[in-house]
Scaffold this motif. Sequence first.
Motif, PDB file in Angstrom:
ATOM      1  N   LEU A  67      -9.610  -4.573 -29.628  1.00  0.00           N
ATOM      2  CA  LEU A  67      -8.280  -4.644 -29.000  1.00  0.00           C
ATOM      3  C   LEU A  67      -7.919  -3.273 -28.423  1.00  0.00           C
ATOM      4  O   LEU A  67      -6.945  -2.634 -28.859  1.00  0.00           O
ATOM      5  CB  LEU A  67      -7.231  -5.065 -30.053  1.00  0.00           C
ATOM      6  CG  LEU A  67      -7.333  -6.500 -30.565  1.00  0.00           C
ATOM      7  CD1 LEU A  67      -6.587  -6.662 -31.889  1.00  0.00           C
ATOM      8  CD2 LEU A  67      -6.767  -7.473 -29.530  1.00  0.00           C
ATOM      9  N   ILE A  78      -4.353  -1.800 -27.692  1.00  0.00           N
ATOM     10  CA  ILE A  78      -3.385  -1.370 -28.714  1.00  0.00           C
ATOM     11  C   ILE A  78      -3.500   0.143 -28.903  1.00  0.00           C
ATOM     12  O   ILE A  78      -4.593   0.681 -29.076  1.00  0.00           O
ATOM     13  CB  ILE A  78      -3.619  -2.123 -30.049  1.00  0.00           C
ATOM     14  CG1 ILE A  78      -3.238  -3.593 -29.869  1.00  0.00           C
ATOM     15  CG2 ILE A  78      -2.823  -1.479 -31.184  1.00  0.00           C
ATOM     16  CD1 ILE A  78      -3.359  -4.440 -31.130  1.00  0.00           C
ATOM     17  N   CYS A 133       1.691  -2.371 -29.347  1.00  0.00           N
ATOM     18  CA  CYS A 133       1.028  -3.530 -28.742  1.00  0.00           C
ATOM     19  C   CYS A 133       1.602  -3.844 -27.367  1.00  0.00           C
ATOM     20  O   CYS A 133       1.371  -4.937 -26.819  1.00  0.00           O
ATOM     21  CB  CYS A 133       1.219  -4.764 -29.642  1.00  0.00           C
ATOM     22  SG  CYS A 133       0.711  -4.508 -31.339  1.00  0.00           S
ATOM     23  N   LEU A 141      -0.326  -5.388 -24.422  1.00  0.00           N
ATOM     24  CA  LEU A 141      -0.824  -6.760 -24.541  1.00  0.00           C
ATOM     25  C   LEU A 141       0.221  -7.794 -24.097  1.00  0.00           C
ATOM     26  O   LEU A 141      -0.109  -8.962 -23.882  1.00  0.00           O
ATOM     27  CB  LEU A 141      -1.233  -7.054 -25.986  1.00  0.00           C
ATOM     28  CG  LEU A 141      -2.537  -6.409 -26.452  1.00  0.00           C
ATOM     29  CD1 LEU A 141      -2.702  -6.603 -27.965  1.00  0.00           C
ATOM     30  CD2 LEU A 141      -3.731  -6.989 -25.710  1.00  0.00           C
ATOM     31  N   PRO A 169       5.092  -9.222 -30.693  1.00  0.00           N
ATOM     32  CA  PRO A 169       3.823  -9.090 -31.423  1.00  0.00           C
ATOM     33  C   PRO A 169       3.878  -9.622 -32.855  1.00  0.00           C
ATOM     34  O   PRO A 169       2.939 -10.280 -33.308  1.00  0.00           O
ATOM     35  CB  PRO A 169       3.570  -7.578 -31.426  1.00  0.00           C
ATOM     36  CG  PRO A 169       4.336  -7.047 -30.273  1.00  0.00           C
ATOM     37  CD  PRO A 169       5.530  -7.941 -30.113  1.00  0.00           C
TER      38      PRO A 169
END
Length: 392
Positions: free
Chosen positions: A312, A315, A330, A333, A339
């Motif tokens: 990821l 992040i 986050c 994203l 989140p």
Amino acid sequence: MSDPNGLHLDDLSLDELLRRRSVKWTHYPPDVIPAWVAEMDFPSAEPIRRAVSAAVERSDLGYPPFIEDSAFGEVVSGWADRTYGWQVDPESVTVLPDVVRGLQVAIQVLTEPGDGVVIQPPVYPPFFGVVKETGRTLVENPLVFRDGRFEVDFAGLDATLSRAKALILCNPHNPTGRAFSREELQAIAGLAARHDAFIIADEVHSALTMPGVPHTVFSTLGDEVAARTITVTAGSKAWNFGGLKCGYAVGGSQELAAKLRSLGHLMLGGASILGLTATEAAYTEGGPWIDEVVAYLDGNRRLLGNLLGKHLPEIVYAMPEATYLGWLDCRLLNLQPDPFTFFLDKAKVAFSAGPNFGSQGEGFVRFNFGTSRAIVTQIVERMAAAVDRART
Ligand SMILES: Cc1ncc(COP(=O)(O)O)c(C=O)c1O
């Protein structure tokens, strides 16, 4: 990994953890991995288990002794000196049920209703509540993210302290994991002196600084600094017995210590007998356990960075210098609706929701990695799979 104490930090079983009755393990359904409230999943330190079990065995579950009739002040004083070179007069130790009560009584001792009290969010949620519930005025001086780490906004602190009577300092800092350097703390002390403000130093995470990262007790910066400081702390965070209820406050001068003591039992509340027992065991015999746990957490904070980088990379994670908490940004994203809810619903992982730590926490979650490497890995894999599914 196991140690001479027989600790098996790698061998945690989710089935066994789910038998625990703590809030961490009872609040969510069993298919959710809890990574929220700040307690660790490791077996308790053997000296603590031994001391608490012995108390239970002899049915020693009555009211705790008066502090002057117990060794508690001496034990705290010995540990503070050995660990931090912090000279604590045993009689200046005021016993409390927990650290949050310490924040409350320190506010009451140092300020008047309506006075400004500065906090530096994102920060441990009860900091907001304790200021408001004591009728003081909340003044926020948010930390700033600069060069990959959270820092104090000193210009902001100068401005906010000019309209406040006290600062609640969280060091090490929850949720960012900062362990403020001596220089940073000196700069804070300088501003407190300039504005004649008091410092309420919450140092409950002090024993959880990572290898090589020093913890400076704010009160050790000098007599003048100590005279404007009340330290609130406990053994329960690092040695993981929050449910036993035992914290304490230390007035940095005779005058502040006397003011704390003068509050009386109704305000101070006191600790539980098992909490006192556990704290004494932690401070006298808990060194090997905490060393082992901190070394393991050091591995976990790196593992978390590696796993996020691999699965990821959007992040943003500033590796903590202390605590077992990762503060994950986050925002890139763009998870919906937020989140915390996304990971709970779609990954079956319960984090602490960022906005609980202040408006600066929008788009963040707090990841408690005080667990085994296998569970940390499983959590990140669940997160990554959920994000992948949402993309396709
Ligand atoms: C900074 C800080 N202060 C206080 C506490 C709570 O301590 P207690 O349970 O002793 O009130 C925590 C718990 O995570 C914390 O992070």
